[in-house]
Structures are given as structure tokens and as C-alpha cells.
Design a protein around this motif. Sequence first.
Motif, mmCIF file in Angstrom:
data_model
loop_
_atom_site.group_PDB
_atom_site.id
_atom_site.type_symbol
_atom_site.label_atom_id
_atom_site.label_comp_id
_atom_site.label_asym_id
_atom_site.label_seq_id
_atom_site.Cartn_x
_atom_site.Cartn_y
_atom_site.Cartn_z
ATOM 1 N N GLN A 365 42.814 38.152 54.864
ATOM 2 C CA GLN A 365 42.766 36.862 54.176
ATOM 3 C C GLN A 365 42.213 37.012 52.766
ATOM 4 O O GLN A 365 42.707 36.388 51.819
ATOM 5 N N THR A 366 41.174 37.863 52.630
ATOM 6 C CA THR A 366 40.599 38.088 51.302
ATOM 7 C C THR A 366 41.638 38.688 50.361
ATOM 8 O O THR A 366 41.793 38.252 49.212
ATOM 9 N N ARG A 367 42.362 39.702 50.861
ATOM 10 C CA ARG A 367 43.402 40.295 50.026
ATOM 11 C C ARG A 367 44.503 39.291 49.708
ATOM 12 O O ARG A 367 45.061 39.288 48.607
ATOM 13 N N THR A 368 44.785 38.413 50.688
ATOM 14 C CA THR A 368 45.804 37.390 50.438
ATOM 15 C C THR A 368 45.359 36.433 49.344
ATOM 16 O O THR A 368 46.130 36.102 48.433
ATOM 17 N N TYR A 369 44.075 35.994 49.451
ATOM 18 C CA TYR A 369 43.564 35.100 48.421
ATOM 19 C C TYR A 369 43.546 35.784 47.055
ATOM 20 O O TYR A 369 43.881 35.161 46.029
ATOM 21 N N ALA A 374 45.778 36.391 41.797
ATOM 22 C CA ALA A 374 46.424 37.234 40.779
ATOM 23 C C ALA A 374 47.775 36.657 40.374
ATOM 24 O O ALA A 374 48.134 36.638 39.196
ATOM 25 N N VAL A 375 48.518 36.156 41.384
ATOM 26 C CA VAL A 375 49.820 35.557 41.074
ATOM 27 C C VAL A 375 49.647 34.325 40.197
ATOM 28 O O VAL A 375 50.376 34.126 39.213
ATOM 29 N N LYS A 376 48.668 33.479 40.558
ATOM 30 C CA LYS A 376 48.433 32.287 39.748
ATOM 31 C C LYS A 376 47.989 32.656 38.337
ATOM 32 O O LYS A 376 48.396 32.020 37.358
ATOM 33 N N GLN A 379 50.963 33.767 36.507
ATOM 34 C CA GLN A 379 51.780 32.610 36.174
ATOM 35 C C GLN A 379 51.188 31.830 35.009
ATOM 36 O O GLN A 379 51.910 31.389 34.103
ATOM 37 N N ALA A 380 49.823 31.629 35.060
ATOM 38 C CA ALA A 380 49.180 30.911 33.962
ATOM 39 C C ALA A 380 49.329 31.671 32.653
ATOM 40 O O ALA A 380 49.604 31.078 31.599
ATOM 41 N N GLN A 381 49.139 32.986 32.725
ATOM 42 C CA GLN A 381 49.307 33.784 31.508
ATOM 43 C C GLN A 381 50.742 33.709 30.994
ATOM 44 O O GLN A 381 50.975 33.594 29.789
ATOM 45 N N SER A 382 51.675 33.755 31.923
ATOM 46 C CA SER A 382 53.075 33.678 31.507
ATOM 47 C C SER A 382 53.370 32.314 30.886
ATOM 48 O O SER A 382 54.065 32.222 29.861
#
Length: 605
Positions: A365-369, A374-376, A379-382
Amino acid sequence: MAKFVIECPNCGKFAEGKTGFFARKKIDCACGHTINVRTDRMASRQCPHCGNTVIFDQTAGDKARCPVCHEPINTMDEQNQMAEFSCGQCGVRLRASKAAAHFVCPVCDYDNDVPAQIMQESIRKDGLASIIKYEGDNETLVWKHPIEDFNFGSQLIVHESQEAIFFRDGQALDLFGPGRYTLETQQLPLLEKLYKLPTDTEGTFHSEVYFINKTVQMAIKWGTPDKVRFIDPLTSVPLEIGASGELNLQVSDARKLLLKLVGTTGGIAWGDQAGFTKSVQNAFRPLIVNAVRSNLPAIIKNQQIDLLEIDERVDDISADLRQKILPGFEEYGLTIPQFYVTHIVLPEDDPNFKRIRELHTVMLQTRTYQAEAAVKTVQAQSEAAYRTAQEESKAAITAAQRKVELERQTTETEVARREAERTVIKAQAEAQAQRMAGLTEAEIMRAKGYTQKDVLQSEVQKAYAAGLGEMGSNGGGSGLGDIAGLGVALGAMGGVVNMTKDALNPVFSGITPPAPDAAAPAGGWNCACGRTNITSNFCPDCGAKKPVPQIGWTCPSCGAANITSNFCPDCGAKKPAPDAGWDCDCGQTSIKSNFCPNCGKKRGE
């Protein structure tokens, strides 16, 4: 009525009886004994099929069955087709039905193959050459041929997947590969050296032949009887796991296998098979279990294997366990081409294992979060980069538009300036042409011997004369009219005289020019040709138009002049702020013009 066979209690021979209400109850035997059917019908006999001594009712006829093996025991065929042979293990003489498949020796409990033993007895009696071969099942690794007395000239057939070894007095003499062999002295060199063979080619010799199966025994199952205890290398928690799988087995050294494992037995197979006293599975089970129990925890520890990910490491575990188990098999002439761990039993009910699973769940779960964060972030950086690029694009477009507009305005200003310059140049050229025309006319006058003053004086004189003529012609009139006309003429003449004096003032020396007329207007304008204090709308010398005084401001975009409002009525441009001048790089400050008066640099460059 049905017939049946009854044994005579006196001689042991068989007599024929009948069943039914009118059947004889007493039968005369050939030995002279009278068989009483009622008292002698129960007989004890050894079953020709299973070898057990049983009691049965002879009056049941051919329906009588052995109570042990349930085979027919009281038929004439069963009694007439009995055969005698020697036990394959202890050698005791046995008697069984020719139709029986197996017969257990009552002395040594050896399960004899009845057809093979009968064939051996027949070959021994007839002295015929025998065929020695084995075509049994594939699970048998080593099989001993039941015939031990061979005739010279017997044929030995060894299949492609087999080897055959001859033994004599416990010593292996010859090893035969695939092929067909005739047992002669030329093909048995060791036998010829050790024993004196008879010259009779039909003689027999006693020997033992073992067939070794060289095929790979596939999918032989193995497993640990109980779970293996070990310490988990990642959490240091004690756990228990079980392991099972399959292996492929093959004979690598037939002589070593016979000498160390088979010995004098009838052969050996992997499992418990009829006719064999040993099985490879039973013999090597402790070796496999001990190797797995001692090496599986070490492999998990050395390779730092996570139990929850152990299924993806079974190939590595299988390869390591094979290396640990293989030497034990090679010592007995066997090899393991492949060894597989197909199932790992995890301690699902162990509280320690449950805590490990929960810990893995939390870590997952920690790795998933973290992955979602990281994905968010990406996305924000993009999105930020996209917005920045969009704003930069808009700014670049706006700057380009401004640049184009500035270039357009600069072009229009330059065009207007060039038009103004051309107008000025044209006016200057026209003024210069008129000036040159005036100068040319003055030169012509000088060449002819008179000047403009002479022309003016002549004109005045003409006007004066004309005025006097008018006065003479009107003499008959009233005196008041003449006086008035004379006055007008004199006034006009005086004005002309004054103008003539002004024009001829530079010519006549010694004549003092009169004072300027008090009625003459002041504050005239200066022409580009050099004429000053011009009061008319056009220059009398060059004809240039009087410049219109600047009222209001001039639009820098479209060039409209004399604008009094805050915005240009033609293009809508805003009235520019008062110009405070600009500073040049050379040090000149508060410059009002477009070019530096010191170094000539253009404004804005």
C-alpha cells in the motif's frame, strides 16, 4: 444331473460322480476302496492357483471355488493341467496349474511367474536354444532374467534403451549393448578364461543375466513427510514450510548400480512393484528428504528469498537442490537429469506468517501511495509545463504581433517622413528655380543696362503722367473733382514713390531711406528661400506657401496633424506623453530629436 470329481481318500486319485436324487451315494475307486460321497465329499486340497491348502465340497462339481483366490479347484481340466517347477528363489519343487499366472512359494513367499518357470523347465528338459530378452514396463530399472541355465547358441536380444550384464558366481563378466548376440565362447572371453567349457556345442552353462533400463524415468514424485523449520532471512521469524515435486531418473553406470544396490535380488524399480524386494523410491527417500530439509532453508537464506515471492524462484531452488542431491544418486550409478520443485506449502495458519503477510500488504500500500503521488506529481509538473509553454506561446505571439505592429508603424512613419522630405525637397527645388529665374532675369537686365529700379521708376513715371493727363482732360469740370482726383493721384504716386525709393535704396547712394511705414504689419514669416518678414500667404520670391501654424499634436501612427483631442480621430491612437527626451550611450542626455547630435546614433537602437 451334473458330474463332479471326487478324490479317493485311500489312493488320492480322482473318480467321477454325479449329483441328483437318483445318483449313487457310493463310488468304487480303481484301488478297490469304496468312496462314500456323503462322508468323503469334504476334501482338503492345495489350490493350483494360489498354493494354499483349502477345504471344499467336491459335490459342487466344476462350480467349486478356492475360498482364498476364488479360482476353479474341482474341474478335470484343473486336475489334468498341473505342472511342476522349481521356485525361482529357494529352488523347492512346486506344483501349480498351467493356467495360473503367479504362484506364491509356501517356503520363501516368493511370487513365482508360472509361465516363465514352466518355460524354463521345458527348455531345461528339451535342451533347446532359448531367447533371452526383456520387454517389461518402463518403470523397472534392473530386471533379472529368471532362466539361469543357458544353452550355447542361445540368442541374447538387447534393445536400444537397454544394457545386459552377465554374472557368474557374483562376478560381472561381460556388458552387452544394444543388438542381437549368440552366446558362444568367442563372445564370452571372460567366461572362456575363467571356466573350462565343454566341447559339446549343445551343452549348457549356469549364469545370470541382468537387463538394465537406460531410459529416463519421467515425473517421479518426491516430497517431504513433514514441514521444514527455518528462520525467515528478511524478518528473522521462525517458520515452517513443506516442499514436493518431481524428478527424472536415469541409470548412468549399470555395473555400479548392480553391485551396490541390486545385488542378488530379482531386480529393482522406482516404486513398489510385484516381483521386486526393493524399490528406488524407498531406498532414496531418506536421501531426498534429508537433502531437502538441510539445504532448502540455506538456499532461502543465501538468496534472500521472500516467501511471498517464492513461486518465481522455484527454478533457482530446484537447480540448487539438484546439485545437493545428485552426488548421493551418482554413488549408486544413477543420475538426475532434471529435478523440479513444483509445490511449496506455506504456513498460512502461522501467526508469524500472517504478520509477515500484513507487513507486505502495508508495504505494498505504501508503494502504491508513493506511486500514485509520483504520478500526480508528474501530472502536475506536466500540466504546469504545459501551462507555462502555453503562456510563453501566447507571450511570443503577442510579442510577434507587437513587433509586426511596430514595424508597420515604423514603416508608415518612415514613409511619411520620406514624403515630407520629398515635399520639402520639392519646395526647395521650386524656390531655388524661382530664385534662379529671378537672378537670371536680373543678370539679363544688367546685361541690357538697366535694373529693376529703372523699371519701377519708369512705371511710376508712366502712372504720374497718366494722372496728369487725366487732370488735363477734366479741366472743364468742377474744381473740386479735379482736386480730388489730383489728390488721389498724388497719394498713389506718393505710395509708388515710397516703394520705389525702398527698392532703389541700395542703388542710390547719398539718398537716406525713409522710415518704415507705421501702417506696415509686423511679425511676418520667413521663407526657406531666404526672404524674411513675409506678410502674404505666399513668398513673393519663390512662391512657397505660408506654413500653417502647428495646433494640437501629430499622431505617430497614422501621421494625422493638428489633433486637439486625447485620441487620434483616424486610427484611435492615444496622445503621447510629453517627450522628456532620451539619453544616448555616448553621454548626451535629454535629446529631443530622433538622432543624437553628438554621435548620430538613432533613437531606440
